[in-house]
Motif scaffolding. Structure first.
Motif, PDB file in Angstrom:
ATOM      1  N   GLY B   8       0.799  -1.174  -0.063  1.00 31.51           N
ATOM      2  CA  GLY B   8       0.118   0.035  -0.033  1.00 31.51           C
ATOM      3  C   GLY B   8       0.809   1.232   0.087  1.00 31.51           C
ATOM      4  N   ILE B   9       1.932   1.305   0.818  1.00 28.55           N
ATOM      5  CA  ILE B   9       2.688   2.409   1.100  1.00 28.55           C
ATOM      6  C   ILE B   9       3.424   2.572  -0.527  1.00 28.55           C
ATOM      7  CG2 ILE B   9       5.160   3.214   1.746  1.00 28.55           C
ATOM      8  CD1 ILE B   9       4.244   1.832   4.494  1.00 28.55           C
ATOM      9  N   VAL B  10       3.944   1.412  -1.237  1.00 28.05           N
ATOM     10  CA  VAL B  10       4.783   1.731  -2.526  1.00 28.05           C
ATOM     11  C   VAL B  10       3.504   2.169  -3.628  1.00 28.05           C
ATOM     12  CG1 VAL B  10       5.552   0.488  -4.233  1.00 28.05           C
ATOM     13  CG2 VAL B  10       6.280  -0.015  -2.180  1.00 28.05           C
ATOM     14  N   LEU B  11       2.113   1.639  -3.388  1.00 29.83           N
ATOM     15  CA  LEU B  11       1.216   2.255  -4.365  1.00 29.83           C
ATOM     16  C   LEU B  11       1.080   3.731  -4.229  1.00 29.83           C
ATOM     17  CD1 LEU B  11      -1.218  -0.711  -4.312  1.00 29.83           C
ATOM     18  CD2 LEU B  11       0.526   0.081  -6.205  1.00 29.83           C
ATOM     19  N   LEU B  12       0.927   4.122  -2.585  1.00 32.03           N
ATOM     20  CA  LEU B  12       0.657   5.546  -2.676  1.00 32.03           C
ATOM     21  C   LEU B  12       1.680   6.479  -2.809  1.00 32.03           C
ATOM     22  CD1 LEU B  12      -0.767   7.589  -1.289  1.00 32.03           C
ATOM     23  CD2 LEU B  12       0.384   7.169   0.799  1.00 32.03           C
ATOM     24  N   LEU B  13       2.869   6.083  -2.919  1.00 31.61           N
ATOM     25  CA  LEU B  13       3.865   6.896  -3.277  1.00 31.61           C
ATOM     26  C   LEU B  13       4.081   6.911  -4.633  1.00 31.61           C
ATOM     27  CD1 LEU B  13       7.100   5.825  -1.022  1.00 31.61           C
ATOM     28  CD2 LEU B  13       5.795   7.746  -0.807  1.00 31.61           C
TER      29      LEU B  13
END
Lengths: 186, 169
Positions: B8-13
């Motif tokens: 999720g963090i990678v997608l958000l970034l």
């Protein structure tokens, strides 16, 4: 809060004086304050990280999309909100993302706008009551502070609590919304 | 399951970068907001952990939870959660203090740590918010707000306990 602190501390000190004596009591008192420093340092890492990620999230169109999606429910819940509905949308969006501190300024702005249009100054309008009640039930989609706290204390399953948090806060928000409708129509 | 949050963090970034968000400065701006929170938290933690610590070391807390055990067991609440439940509506920082005390004593993944986390996440600092919001615009007649907000926090706690039991057994 003053009474709570006073009562807790006095009861604790008097009891420990009787059960363990003065030296042990002083040690517990200072130990508590020391634990506060330790816990703050422990939780700082998690909080810094998640608040930082939320800062990134806020800059993306997702934040506006969330307040946009909230527009219809807000018109339904706050029929007499008027100019305040934008601030209310941002307040609720921040609350859902577990950004209590970011939500407060928007909430206060919404209150100010609603009071400006209030025909009976000093008496809460329907929308004010609903805003406070919905804030108290606080539907939570992403408890950032909580996640940071759990990770800082070395949890192996920090995110395991997210789903139960979402479900239980959804329950209380549903009940609150229902009761708000009843109160307004009375 | 454990990969969900990092992904999720990678997608958000990636999404943020696509939207031409200046990711680094946005992160800094967000993380900066943790500082006043932590600064406000420290004195409150010192006060509450001192009070809770002396209560526990003196044996008063054990006596109280022992005394309340028949009641709490009847409704299915772990007595060690009582400080957290009782402090939650009064002050967010004090509730975090109570939870961090549970984390240090029993660990965040213990049954009591998990349930405590759900309770903290699912409820709100009701009295502080009420006082602040109404106080800021000088509202004196609050009509149905207080009973409604009290019901809301009561339902939050009840649902939190229920779902904790369903999820964590």
């Amino acid at each position: 809060m003053d009474m709570v602190f006073f009562a807790l501390l006095c009861i604790g000190i008097v009891t420990e004086l009787f059960t363990k004596g003065g030296d042990a009591t002083l040690a517990s008192l200072i130990g508590g304050a020391g634990a506060a420093v330790q816990n703050t340092v422990t939780m700082a890492g998690g909080m810094l990280f998640w608040m930082g990620m939320l800062g990134v999230l806020e800059k993306t169109p997702l934040m506006n999309a969330l307040s946009g999606a909230l527009r219809k429910p807000i018109a339904f819940l706050f029929p007499d909100a008027g100019k305040a509905s934008g601030a209310i949308a941002l307040n609720l969006s921040c609350n859902m993302l577990g950004l209590g501190n970011a939500a407060t300024p928007y909430g206060l702005e919404a209150m100010r706008l609603m009071e400006a249009e209030n025909p009976h100054k000093g008496v809460a309008t329907d929308s004010m009551c609903v805003l406070l009640a919905v804030n108290a039930s606080c539907l939570e989609l992403f408890p950032a502070t909580l996640l940071g706290l759990r990770q800082s204390f070395g949890s192996a399953h920090a995110a395991a609590v997210v789903l139960p948090v979402v479900l239980s806060s959804a329950c209380s928000t549903a009940v609150t919304v229902l009761l708000c409708r009843l109160c307004i129509h009375r | 399951m454990s990969a969900v949050v990092p992904i999720g963090i990678v997608l958000l970034l990636a999404y943020a970068a696509l939207c031409r968000v200046r990711v680094f400065s946005a992160f800094l701006e967000g993380a900066e907001r943790a500082l006043p929170l932590l600064k406000k938290l420290l004195p409150c933690l010192a006060a509450m952990l001192t009070a809770i610590g002396v209560l526990r070391d003196s044996g008063a807390l054990d006596a109280l939870t022992g005394f309340l055990r028949p009641v709490t067991e009847a409704i299915g609440v772990d007595a060690r959660l009582l400080p957290l439940i009782l402090l939650r509506p009064l002050s967010g920082s004090a509730a975090i203090a109570a939870l961090s005390d549970l984390f240090t004593e029993y660990g965040p993944d213990s049954a009591v740590g998990m349930t405590g986390s759900v309770l903290l996440g699912a409820s709100e600092t009701l009295l502080y918010t009420l006082a602040l919001y109404f106080g800021s615009v000088g509202i004196r007649k609050t009509r149905f707000t207080v009973p409604l907000a009290l019901i809301a926090s009561f339902v939050s706690v009840a649902a939190g306990l229920l779902f904790s039991r369903l999820f964590f057994g």
